[in-house]
Design a protein around this motif. Structure first.
Motif, PDB file in Angstrom:
ATOM      1  N   CYS A  26      36.917  89.905  78.923  1.00 33.21           N
ATOM      2  CA  CYS A  26      35.761  89.244  78.308  1.00 33.21           C
ATOM      3  C   CYS A  26      35.577  89.730  76.878  1.00 33.21           C
ATOM      4  CB  CYS A  26      34.498  89.535  79.118  1.00 33.21           C
ATOM      5  SG  CYS A  26      34.451  88.674  80.662  1.00 33.21           S
ATOM      6  N   THR A  60      36.259  87.173  73.545  1.00 31.16           N
ATOM      7  CA  THR A  60      35.062  86.617  72.910  1.00 31.16           C
ATOM      8  C   THR A  60      34.819  87.202  71.521  1.00 31.16           C
ATOM      9  OG1 THR A  60      33.754  88.239  74.096  1.00 31.16           O
ATOM     10  CG2 THR A  60      33.877  86.040  75.045  1.00 31.16           C
ATOM     11  N   VAL A 116      39.299  80.143  76.367  1.00 32.01           N
ATOM     12  CA  VAL A 116      38.057  80.649  76.951  1.00 32.01           C
ATOM     13  C   VAL A 116      37.134  79.504  77.317  1.00 32.01           C
ATOM     14  CG1 VAL A 116      36.030  82.058  76.522  1.00 32.01           C
ATOM     15  CG2 VAL A 116      38.225  82.793  75.663  1.00 32.01           C
ATOM     16  N   GLU A 117      37.012  78.539  76.391  1.00 30.01           N
ATOM     17  CA  GLU A 117      36.089  77.430  76.650  1.00 30.01           C
ATOM     18  C   GLU A 117      36.538  76.601  77.852  1.00 30.01           C
ATOM     19  OE1 GLU A 117      35.575  75.210  73.096  1.00 30.01           O
ATOM     20  OE2 GLU A 117      34.284  76.710  72.175  1.00 30.01           O
ATOM     21  N   VAL A 127      35.780  78.717  81.047  1.00 25.49           N
ATOM     22  CA  VAL A 127      34.349  78.790  81.375  1.00 25.49           C
ATOM     23  C   VAL A 127      33.838  77.430  81.841  1.00 25.49           C
ATOM     24  CG1 VAL A 127      32.060  79.183  80.413  1.00 25.49           C
ATOM     25  CG2 VAL A 127      33.905  80.729  79.863  1.00 25.49           C
ATOM     26  N   ASP A 128      34.301  76.387  81.156  1.00 24.20           N
ATOM     27  CA  ASP A 128      33.888  75.033  81.530  1.00 24.20           C
ATOM     28  C   ASP A 128      34.350  74.685  82.944  1.00 24.20           C
ATOM     29  OD1 ASP A 128      32.296  73.610  79.822  1.00 24.20           O
ATOM     30  OD2 ASP A 128      33.753  71.970  79.684  1.00 24.20           O
ATOM     31  N   ARG A 167      32.302  76.581  85.449  1.00 23.81           N
ATOM     32  CA  ARG A 167      30.934  76.072  85.511  1.00 23.81           C
ATOM     33  C   ARG A 167      30.894  74.753  86.286  1.00 23.81           C
ATOM     34  NH1 ARG A 167      28.449  76.158  79.883  1.00 23.81           N
ATOM     35  NH2 ARG A 167      28.244  78.387  80.270  1.00 23.81           N
ATOM     36  N   PRO A 172      25.783  81.399  87.620  1.00 23.39           N
ATOM     37  CA  PRO A 172      26.487  82.563  87.074  1.00 23.39           C
ATOM     38  C   PRO A 172      26.812  83.627  88.112  1.00 23.39           C
ATOM     39  CG  PRO A 172      24.749  81.911  85.599  1.00 23.39           C
ATOM     40  CD  PRO A 172      24.621  81.042  86.801  1.00 23.39           C
ATOM     41  N   MET A 224      29.810  82.413  89.905  1.00 21.01           N
ATOM     42  CA  MET A 224      30.999  82.523  89.052  1.00 21.01           C
ATOM     43  C   MET A 224      31.510  83.953  89.029  1.00 21.01           C
ATOM     44  SD  MET A 224      29.618  79.966  86.145  1.00 21.01           S
ATOM     45  CE  MET A 224      30.558  80.435  84.738  1.00 21.01           C
TER      46      MET A 224
END
Lengths: 75, 227
Positions: free
Chosen positions: B43, B47, B64-65, B68-69, B72, B88, B91
């Protein structure tokens, strides 16, 4: 002698696998039918099938855990 | 028979690595720390220097996007719009479980093979489910949900409080341990070549499926609790 009886008990506990096998078999058969009817929905059907199989498999896993406990606790 | 029993006993027992005061630190906790360090490191590294301008994003940020997408969408598909504030947590759990189920590939003992770890996760799940119910409906509505749809369902609804976490805990533990035992037996038959296809299924596929099933069921129960 006791060892034999324990082994038989563990074997009987693992018979729960029968139910899981039948369940997963039916689920897979129906999923195949569904894909044959609607090939465009195969992605969603696969997800549902995997999930259903994992849930049906749980009964077999319980049998396995019980068999393991029989072997270890009664040894 | 005796030898197999001893072998299984040894695998079921989680070795105590060291002591902090009166508390013994188990192997599973140490491996969990390693996983935590790994996730935190990834992480942290991924980031750095994020770019808000969509025309100038780096490859790293795109990865990363996407990740995460994807996570989610996966979680929101389970819990739905109404309970997405619990996303979250789910996740985090699926990341931890996914990594810990396949960590056996790099030589560590999977923490999920320790019954205490799965029991703890299942307890956290059931507490979160009840909290979600109380948060949404208030204490009165939560208590009333035990006698829905009819009053005679009360003992069954109370039993569910125990059955849900026990089945979550046993399913995960049994699957990981079962896969491990089968792999050991296959390795005993023929250690060369033969374990590879089975390892693909039992170590990687099954581990990831079980991580998904765990959060799927937790999410489903949460969704049920807030309805």
């Amino acid at each position: 002698m006791i060892g034999t009886i324990i082994a038989i008990g563990a074997g009987i506990a693992v018979l729960t696998g029968l139910g899981a096998g039948i369940g997963i078999g039916i689920a897979t058969g129906k999923a195949t039918e569904a894909v044959a009817r609607q090939p465009e929905a195969s992605g969603k059907i696969t997800t549902l099938l995997l999930l259903g199989s994992a849930l049906a498999e749980a009964t077999a896993i319980y049998g396995f855990v019980v068999a393991l406990m029989i072997i270890i606790m009664l040894k | 028979m005796e030898q197999l029993a001893e072998e299984l006993q040894e695998q079921l027992d989680c070795a105590t690595v060291f002591y902090i005061g009166p508390y013994g630190i188990k192997e599973s906790i140490v491996v969990t720390w390693i996983i935590m360090a790994f996730i935190a490191l990834v992480c942290f590294l991924m980031t750095r220097k994020l770019e808000p301008d969509p025309t100038k994003v780096s490859k790293r940020q795109l990865i990363v996007e996407t990740a995460v997408d994807g996570l989610r969408n996966l979680v929101h598909g389970i819990v739905g719009e109404e309970a997405k504030e619990y996303g979250p947590y789910l996740m985090a759990v699926v990341l931890y479980l996914g990594i810990s189920n396949i960590i056996g590939l790099v030589g560590f003992k999977p923490p999920t093979k320790d019954l205490n770890v799965t029991a703890g996760l299942a307890l956290m799940s059931i507490i979160l489910i009840q909290y979600a119910g109380i948060h949404k409906k208030g204490v009165k509505g939560w208590l009333h949900s035990f006698i829905e749809p009819v009053g005679i369902m009360l003992p069954f609804n109370l039993l569910e409080l125990v059955i849900k976490p026990v089945s979550l805990c046993m399913r995960l533990f049994g699957n990981v341990l079962g896969a491990f035992v089968i792999m050991e037996l296959i390795k005993a038959i023929l250690p060369v070549g033969l374990p590879i296809p089975f390892s693909m299924y039992f170590d990687i596929f099954d581990g990831l499926i079980q991580a998904y099933v765990f959060i799927f069921l937790t999410g489903l129960y949460i969704k049920e609790a807030v309805e």
